[in-house]
Design an enzyme around this catalytic site. Structure first.
Site, mmCIF file in Angstrom:
data_model
loop_
_atom_site.group_PDB
_atom_site.id
_atom_site.type_symbol
_atom_site.label_atom_id
_atom_site.label_comp_id
_atom_site.label_asym_id
_atom_site.label_seq_id
_atom_site.Cartn_x
_atom_site.Cartn_y
_atom_site.Cartn_z
ATOM 1 N N ASN A 6 40.275 32.914 35.652
ATOM 2 C CA ASN A 6 40.621 33.972 36.605
ATOM 3 C C ASN A 6 39.404 34.233 37.512
ATOM 4 O OD1 ASN A 6 40.691 36.677 37.673
ATOM 5 N ND2 ASN A 6 42.443 37.087 36.367
ATOM 6 N N ASP A 8 39.170 36.562 39.973
ATOM 7 C CA ASP A 8 39.176 37.886 40.622
ATOM 8 C C ASP A 8 37.768 38.451 40.811
ATOM 9 O OD1 ASP A 8 41.911 37.763 40.435
ATOM 10 O OD2 ASP A 8 42.103 39.345 38.942
ATOM 11 N N HIS A 9 36.943 38.323 39.758
ATOM 12 C CA HIS A 9 35.660 39.027 39.819
ATOM 13 C C HIS A 9 34.602 38.318 40.657
ATOM 14 C CE1 HIS A 9 37.312 42.228 37.682
ATOM 15 N NE2 HIS A 9 37.572 41.504 36.608
ATOM 16 N N ARG A 17 29.864 43.859 49.047
ATOM 17 C CA ARG A 17 29.169 43.894 50.331
ATOM 18 C C ARG A 17 30.083 43.635 51.527
ATOM 19 N NH1 ARG A 17 23.436 44.452 50.109
ATOM 20 N NH2 ARG A 17 23.365 45.947 48.423
ATOM 21 N N HIS A 42 44.696 37.681 40.839
ATOM 22 C CA HIS A 42 45.594 38.841 40.872
ATOM 23 C C HIS A 42 45.535 39.448 42.263
ATOM 24 C CE1 HIS A 42 46.772 42.906 38.742
ATOM 25 N NE2 HIS A 42 47.537 42.631 39.777
ATOM 26 N N ARG A 44 46.328 42.348 44.199
ATOM 27 C CA ARG A 44 46.729 43.737 43.970
ATOM 28 C C ARG A 44 47.224 44.369 45.250
ATOM 29 N NH1 ARG A 44 45.172 47.019 39.853
ATOM 30 N NH2 ARG A 44 44.375 45.939 38.036
ATOM 31 N N ARG A 48 41.906 45.016 46.287
ATOM 32 C CA ARG A 48 40.524 45.428 45.986
ATOM 33 C C ARG A 48 39.587 44.256 45.711
ATOM 34 N NH1 ARG A 48 41.171 47.955 39.965
ATOM 35 N NH2 ARG A 48 42.712 49.233 40.998
ATOM 36 N N HIS A 49 40.128 43.107 45.318
ATOM 37 C CA HIS A 49 39.257 41.927 45.178
ATOM 38 C C HIS A 49 39.883 40.719 45.901
ATOM 39 C CE1 HIS A 49 41.857 41.701 41.665
ATOM 40 N NE2 HIS A 49 41.088 42.465 40.902
ATOM 41 N N GLU A 69 48.944 36.360 39.628
ATOM 42 C CA GLU A 69 49.287 37.595 38.902
ATOM 43 C C GLU A 69 49.697 38.636 39.913
ATOM 44 O OE1 GLU A 69 46.408 39.556 36.420
ATOM 45 O OE2 GLU A 69 46.019 37.669 35.411
ATOM 46 N N THR A 100 43.949 45.628 34.544
ATOM 47 C CA THR A 100 45.276 45.769 33.949
ATOM 48 C C THR A 100 45.120 46.377 32.563
ATOM 49 O OG1 THR A 100 45.796 43.717 35.083
ATOM 50 C CG2 THR A 100 47.428 44.519 33.523
ATOM 51 N N GLU A 150 52.709 35.913 28.223
ATOM 52 C CA GLU A 150 51.261 36.027 28.034
ATOM 53 C C GLU A 150 51.006 37.252 27.173
ATOM 54 O OE1 GLU A 150 48.587 35.813 31.444
ATOM 55 O OE2 GLU A 150 47.018 36.829 30.283
ATOM 56 N N HIS A 190 43.041 38.625 28.375
ATOM 57 C CA HIS A 190 42.460 39.938 28.622
ATOM 58 C C HIS A 190 41.365 40.230 27.618
ATOM 59 C CE1 HIS A 190 41.989 43.893 30.275
ATOM 60 N NE2 HIS A 190 42.763 43.503 31.258
ATOM 61 N N GLY A 191 40.152 40.340 28.148
ATOM 62 C CA GLY A 191 39.024 40.726 27.301
ATOM 63 C C GLY A 191 38.489 39.604 26.429
ATOM 64 N N HIS A 213 36.540 37.766 33.364
ATOM 65 C CA HIS A 213 35.304 38.528 33.416
ATOM 66 C C HIS A 213 34.155 37.873 32.655
ATOM 67 C CE1 HIS A 213 32.485 41.816 32.527
ATOM 68 N NE2 HIS A 213 32.820 42.222 33.744
HETATM 69 N N1 PXP Z 1 45.455 38.036 31.879
HETATM 70 C C1 PXP Z 1 45.907 39.080 32.615
HETATM 71 C C2 PXP Z 1 47.385 39.310 32.703
HETATM 72 C C3 PXP Z 1 45.011 39.921 33.299
HETATM 73 O O1 PXP Z 1 45.486 40.955 34.035
HETATM 74 C C4 PXP Z 1 43.632 39.654 33.235
HETATM 75 C C5 PXP Z 1 42.674 40.528 33.989
HETATM 76 O O2 PXP Z 1 42.849 40.383 35.335
HETATM 77 C C6 PXP Z 1 43.204 38.552 32.465
HETATM 78 C C7 PXP Z 1 44.132 37.772 31.789
HETATM 79 C C8 PXP Z 1 41.765 38.186 32.370
HETATM 80 O O3 PXP Z 1 41.069 39.194 31.706
HETATM 81 P P1 PXP Z 1 39.499 39.157 31.640
HETATM 82 O O4 PXP Z 1 38.979 39.283 33.031
HETATM 83 O O5 PXP Z 1 39.158 40.316 30.765
HETATM 84 O O6 PXP Z 1 39.134 37.826 31.022
#
Ligand code: PXP
Length: 247
Positions: A6, A8-9, A17, A42, A44, A48-49, A69, A100, A150, A190-191, A213
């Protein structure tokens, strides 16, 4: 077990910036070179990202599998139908949330979500739903015609004692085994981090993990390619460990 990264970050750092760097599109290409089997982003409602330009370019450059996503809103469904990602993951979305926070309540929205799945299927987009590892939600995911479920690993990841982590792991395992009997493809995410991924690898019913992340954080120290490679190797090693016993 395959790794989807992912990005996103990467975009979160760019937005800090408001410029053009770092670029999640570039990161996605590096992730694929490092062995990722898919790229997740994702889009959104508040952008935001990840933004519209990112998803457009990601669709062009991603050669593995692009997983978009998104919330199950009419606007997002029409973006998906134009973009044609390989799959869409339906997630709940609240403006105020940092990330999320929970799984989608499929049980309570079966009727509406079934129409969303049908519309996405018409465009030949596979559909995944992000749910808590709860049997009723998994059953509802199959019932609305989703291809993939998922499982939310957040409670497992946030467990503060090894006993709770074990309990959460078994909840994930039960949900995954149940999803398998319903013919669903099973992902989890997630996490997840370098420190908590190995027990997840021992749940053999889980076929994919989606991680963002932890990889972006490690990339600051070792580089994006190396961070993805390390996770790919850890997962490969984890799959060689004995499968988690059934409870
Ligand atoms: N799966 C889903 C559905 C999510 O919303 C996210 C966070 O955007 C992730 C996986 C990835 O989570 P993490 O960034 O904590 O690895």
């Amino acid at each position: 077990m395959e790794l989807s990264v992912n990005v996103d970050h990467v975009a979160t750092v760019r937005e800090a910036r408001g410029g053009t760097q770092p670029d999640p599109v570039y990161a996605a290409m590096v992730a694929e070179l490092a062995g990722a089997s898919g790229i997740v982003c994702h889009l959104r409602e508040d952008r935001r990202h990840i933004n519209d330009r990112d998803v457009r370019l990601l669709r062009e450059v991603v050669k593995t599998r692009l997983n978009l996503e998104m919330a199950a809103t009419e606007d997002m469904v029409s973006i998906a139908r134009e973009l044609l990602p390989d799959l869409v993951t339906l997630v709940p979305e609240r403006r105020q949330e940092r990330t999320t926070e929970g799984g989608l309540n499929v049980v309570d929205q079966r009727h509406y979500l079934r129409t969303v799945v049908d519309v996405l299927h018409e465009a030949e987009i596979q559909v995944s739903v992000f749910v808590e590892p709860v049997l009723e939600q998994v059953e509802a995911a199959a019932d609305i015609g989703a291809d993939i479920v998922e499982l939310h690993t957040g409670h497992y990841a946030n467990a503060t004692t090894s006993k709770t982590a074990q309990q959460e792991l078994h909840r994930l395992q039960n949900a995954a085994e149940f999803a398998r009997t319903l013919g669903l493809h099973i992902a989890a995410g997630h996490g997840l981090t370098y420190d908590n991924i190995l027990p997840i690898c021992r749940v053999h019913a889980i076929q994919d993990v989606s991680i963002g992340h932890a990889i972006v954080a490690r990339a600051l120290y070792v580089g994006f390619e190396q961070a993805v490679r390390q996770m790919v190797e850890l997962i490969r090693y984890g799959r060689l460990l004995p499968p988690l016993g059934l409870r």
